[in-house]
Design an enzyme around this catalytic site. Sequence first.
Site, mmCIF file in Angstrom:
data_model
loop_
_atom_site.group_PDB
_atom_site.id
_atom_site.type_symbol
_atom_site.label_atom_id
_atom_site.label_comp_id
_atom_site.label_asym_id
_atom_site.label_seq_id
_atom_site.Cartn_x
_atom_site.Cartn_y
_atom_site.Cartn_z
ATOM 1 N N ARG A 31 0.815 -1.211 0.000
ATOM 2 C CA ARG A 31 0.000 0.000 0.000
ATOM 3 C C ARG A 31 0.856 1.272 0.000
ATOM 4 O O ARG A 31 0.321 2.363 0.170
ATOM 5 C CB ARG A 31 -0.887 0.009 1.249
ATOM 6 N N HIS A 79 16.864 -7.985 4.424
ATOM 7 C CA HIS A 79 17.556 -7.908 3.134
ATOM 8 C C HIS A 79 17.293 -6.532 2.545
ATOM 9 O O HIS A 79 16.155 -6.203 2.220
ATOM 10 C CB HIS A 79 16.998 -9.019 2.229
ATOM 11 N N ARG A 87 17.405 -4.838 -0.449
ATOM 12 C CA ARG A 87 17.578 -5.140 -1.875
ATOM 13 C C ARG A 87 17.878 -3.865 -2.647
ATOM 14 O O ARG A 87 17.481 -2.770 -2.243
ATOM 15 C CB ARG A 87 16.314 -5.792 -2.437
ATOM 16 N N GLU A 129 21.188 -9.244 4.919
ATOM 17 C CA GLU A 129 21.386 -9.947 3.649
ATOM 18 C C GLU A 129 21.619 -8.898 2.585
ATOM 19 O O GLU A 129 20.928 -7.873 2.550
ATOM 20 C CB GLU A 129 20.139 -10.740 3.274
ATOM 21 N N THR A 146 11.742 -14.194 -4.212
ATOM 22 C CA THR A 146 12.643 -14.115 -3.063
ATOM 23 C C THR A 146 13.975 -14.679 -3.528
ATOM 24 O O THR A 146 14.095 -15.126 -4.666
ATOM 25 C CB THR A 146 12.070 -14.893 -1.858
ATOM 26 N N HIS A 154 15.946 -20.843 4.183
ATOM 27 C CA HIS A 154 15.088 -20.763 3.000
ATOM 28 C C HIS A 154 14.061 -21.891 3.004
ATOM 29 O O HIS A 154 14.420 -23.063 3.008
ATOM 30 C CB HIS A 154 15.855 -20.818 1.672
ATOM 31 N N GLY A 179 11.837 -16.735 7.695
ATOM 32 C CA GLY A 179 11.029 -15.536 7.522
ATOM 33 C C GLY A 179 9.569 -15.809 7.235
ATOM 34 O O GLY A 179 8.692 -15.599 8.059
HETATM 35 N N1 PXP Z 1 18.054 -16.915 4.250
HETATM 36 C C1 PXP Z 1 18.251 -16.194 3.126
HETATM 37 C C2 PXP Z 1 19.647 -15.936 2.676
HETATM 38 C C3 PXP Z 1 17.156 -15.661 2.417
HETATM 39 O O1 PXP Z 1 17.373 -14.920 1.329
HETATM 40 C C4 PXP Z 1 15.864 -15.875 2.907
HETATM 41 C C5 PXP Z 1 14.687 -15.314 2.180
HETATM 42 O O2 PXP Z 1 14.690 -13.929 2.243
HETATM 43 C C6 PXP Z 1 15.712 -16.623 4.089
HETATM 44 C C7 PXP Z 1 16.825 -17.145 4.728
HETATM 45 C C8 PXP Z 1 14.364 -16.863 4.685
HETATM 46 O O3 PXP Z 1 13.629 -17.680 3.835
HETATM 47 P P1 PXP Z 1 12.099 -17.923 4.148
HETATM 48 O O4 PXP Z 1 11.396 -16.614 4.039
HETATM 49 O O5 PXP Z 1 11.701 -18.903 3.084
HETATM 50 O O6 PXP Z 1 12.022 -18.492 5.540
#
Ligand code: PXP
Length: 246
Positions: free
Chosen positions: A18, A43, A45, A70, A100, A191, A213
Amino acid sequence: MALLGVNIDLVATVRQARATDEPDPVWAAAEAELGGADGITFHLREDRRHVNDRDARLLRQTVGVKLNMEMSIAPEIVGIACELTPTQATLVPERREELTTEGGLDVREHRERITEVIARLHDVGVIVSAFIEPVPDQIEASAAAGFDAVELWTGGYAHAKSAAEVESALSTLSRAVETGTRAGLEVHGGHGLTYRNVAQVAAVPGFIEFNIGHSIVSRAMFVGIREAVRSMKQLLERHAPSEMSV
Ligand code: PXP
């Protein structure tokens, strides 16, 4: 028991849907800390699609646990990280079109630039980790490049469909943890880990930290961030390898 880093990017994604000022990922980080998070991960970006410079600055000022940034190896982002000095920087590949971070960094291919980035981050006291696929080649290249840690991509395990694929992905991770530890690296994982699938990875000996995350923030919609973090911590604790096996 492995430490839990909570990735708060998705909270910022909801805000950006939003283009407003809520929900605030900085509040999410404070709530995650109250729920027992050992670290906060974000992160920044290049396209600032979720976390932005203001968030990064405030997170640095307010987070009391480990702060893990990150980041890609783009010069602008490296400059920001060197000024921000998070506890740890995790170097990740970054593509505009991805939803992602997908897959790991090719440490061998970008060796020269990566070595330079590690040196700059080390100069300002930042621990440096590489987000890589759990393969010996990348682990060895990471150790040779001077990384302190590697975060193994657990997507291969998370996306496995059959029992045989799950078994194979787990043994790949387990061997990769051993290889990394033997090479003197601290080994992290992340991840695609969820409340449903985290148990088997949490039971692999040698992991020092998991970064999670999407699943935590998704559950937080229903139970709140504190409770969501607390539940994930409990799973990590319940399924942690016994001291003898580490
Ligand atoms: N580790 C890294 C390096 C990532 O890029 C991410 C995704 O942003 C995560 C962990 C967390 O992944 P998820 O959101 O799938 O738990």
